[in-house]
Design a protein around this motif. Structure first.
Motif, short mmCIF file in Angstrom:
data_model
loop_
_atom_site.label_atom_id
_atom_site.label_comp_id
_atom_site.label_asym_id
_atom_site.label_seq_id
_atom_site.Cartn_x
_atom_site.Cartn_y
_atom_site.Cartn_z
N VAL A 20 0.84 -1.19 0.00
CA VAL A 20 0.00 0.00 0.00
C VAL A 20 0.87 1.24 0.00
O VAL A 20 1.87 1.33 0.73
N TYR A 21 0.49 2.23 -0.82
CA TYR A 21 1.24 3.48 -0.94
C TYR A 21 0.31 4.67 -0.74
O TYR A 21 -0.86 4.64 -1.14
N PHE A 22 0.86 5.74 -0.16
CA PHE A 22 0.26 7.06 -0.26
C PHE A 22 0.84 7.73 -1.49
O PHE A 22 2.06 7.78 -1.65
N LYS A 23 -0.01 8.25 -2.36
CA LYS A 23 0.45 9.13 -3.43
C LYS A 23 0.20 10.55 -2.95
O LYS A 23 -0.93 10.92 -2.63
N LEU A 24 1.28 11.34 -2.86
CA LEU A 24 1.19 12.66 -2.27
C LEU A 24 0.98 13.73 -3.32
O LEU A 24 1.23 13.51 -4.52
N LEU A 25 0.56 14.89 -2.89
CA LEU A 25 0.27 15.99 -3.82
C LEU A 25 1.52 16.45 -4.56
O LEU A 25 1.41 17.02 -5.65
N ASP A 26 2.69 16.23 -3.98
CA ASP A 26 3.92 16.64 -4.67
C ASP A 26 4.37 15.62 -5.70
O ASP A 26 5.42 15.78 -6.34
N VAL B 137 5.56 4.14 1.04
CA VAL B 137 4.96 2.89 1.49
C VAL B 137 4.28 3.11 2.85
O VAL B 137 4.80 3.82 3.71
N VAL B 138 3.14 2.47 3.00
CA VAL B 138 2.36 2.62 4.22
C VAL B 138 2.18 1.25 4.88
O VAL B 138 1.80 0.29 4.21
N PRO B 139 2.45 1.12 6.19
CA PRO B 139 2.34 -0.18 6.87
C PRO B 139 0.91 -0.50 7.33
O PRO B 139 0.71 -1.00 8.43
N TYR B 140 -0.08 -0.17 6.50
CA TYR B 140 -1.47 -0.48 6.81
C TYR B 140 -2.11 -1.10 5.57
O TYR B 140 -1.65 -0.87 4.44
N ASN B 141 -3.16 -1.87 5.78
CA ASN B 141 -3.94 -2.31 4.62
C ASN B 141 -5.05 -1.30 4.35
O ASN B 141 -5.28 -0.38 5.15
N LEU B 142 -5.74 -1.45 3.24
CA LEU B 142 -6.75 -0.47 2.85
C LEU B 142 -7.93 -0.45 3.82
O LEU B 142 -8.52 0.62 4.06
N ARG C 93 -10.94 -2.39 -4.93
CA ARG C 93 -10.00 -3.11 -4.07
C ARG C 93 -8.60 -2.52 -4.08
O ARG C 93 -7.77 -2.86 -3.25
N GLN C 94 -8.33 -1.61 -5.01
CA GLN C 94 -6.98 -1.07 -5.14
C GLN C 94 -6.84 0.40 -4.75
O GLN C 94 -5.73 0.85 -4.46
N PHE C 95 -7.93 1.16 -4.73
CA PHE C 95 -7.81 2.61 -4.57
C PHE C 95 -8.74 3.18 -3.49
O PHE C 95 -9.92 2.82 -3.42
N ILE C 96 -8.17 4.09 -2.70
CA ILE C 96 -8.94 5.00 -1.87
C ILE C 96 -8.63 6.40 -2.39
O ILE C 96 -7.45 6.80 -2.42
N LEU C 97 -9.64 7.14 -2.78
CA LEU C 97 -9.42 8.45 -3.38
C LEU C 97 -9.82 9.57 -2.43
O LEU C 97 -10.80 9.46 -1.69
#
Length: 253
Positions: free
Chosen positions: A172-178, A183-188, A205-209
């Motif tokens: 799981v990744y955070f995509k940032l505004l920059d 990488v994020v140590p959490y599941n969705l 199942r893949q995206f949180i917007l």
């Protein structure tokens, strides 16, 4: 449709009943309750109605206290009726379908009831529970930042800087505004619970917007939708068919 009135002024309660009856004479008023205490006792002892009309300032306190005293979740949408406008934000945190200022305008009340009917048209318990989870944010504190491992150090990521969240190769990744990713140590599922549903929605199942990550929305085959992201147009984000109803309500929150 069955409804409940929580109102401590008899004149206002009777006027409200009259407007509702003109809208639809088949709608049934279960009870008129003037206080927090009586409302709590009634909700504990009876099935919850299809909609609750709720004044905010009652003789024994603010009606929001009802939610803290009833031991079971109140799953009825609420149409708030009040002479005060300063409680609007709090009202929508407890599944408020509408916030009407007194004196009640019949056309506004009818519009609010139409909105309630849209909620009631949901056909599955899963849909209802998902929307209640999305709308009921009462007394819950959502994360405003994350402390994450970054290379050999730590990095603080503010939630306001998250563009969207994605799952790729089981990571799981955070995509940032920059434009960077981390990488994020959490599941969705865990992130869904930690992030404010007013701004974040899991479309598949893949995206949180984040709400502000969306550039445009397009119809897609099989009753799905395709989302174009503002800052990442090459990503293909499809709203799954089972999420479409919830997604539309989220956008119209």
């Amino acid at each position: 449709m069955n409804y409940l009135i929580i109102e401590d002024e008899q004149y206002n309660a009777e006027r409200l009943k009259g407007i509702v009856e003109k809208y639809d004479h088949t709608i049934n008023c279960l009870a008129t309750l003037p206080s927090i205490q009586e409302s709590v006792e009634w909700l504990k002892a009876n099935p919850h109605p299809d909609v609750i009309f709720m004044d905010i300032r009652l003789a024994d306190g603010l009606s929001f206290e009802i939610y803290t005293q009833v031991n079971v979740n109140i799953q009825s949408p609420v149409i708030f009726t009040t002479a005060y406008d300063e409680y609007a934000l709090q009202a929508f945190k407890v599944y408020g379908a509408a916030y009407l200022l007194k004196p009640i305008v019949p056309e506004e009340l009818e519009e609010a009831l139409e909105k309630v009917n849209e909620y009631r048209s949901l056909t599955s318990t899963e849909d209802v529970n998902s929307i209640l989870t999305m709308l009921r944010t009462q007394h819950k504190q959502y994360k405003t930042r994350f402390l994450l491992h970054y290379r050999e150090n730590y990095k603080v990521i503010a939630v306001k800087d998250i563009d969207y969240i994605f799952l790729e190769h089981k990571v799981v990744y955070f995509k940032l505004l920059d434009g960077s990713s981390i990488v994020v140590p959490y599941n969705l599922e865990e992130l869904e619970d930690q992030l404010d549903p007013q701004f974040f929605f899991r479309v598949n199942r893949q995206f949180i917007l984040h709400l502000n990550s969306i550039e445009s929305i397009h119809k897609y085959f099989n009753e799905k939708a395709k989302i174009i992201l503002k800052r990442d147009r090459e990503k293909e984000v499809i709203v799954s068919r089972i999420k479409m109803r919830q997604f539309k309500l989220w956008l119209d929150w």
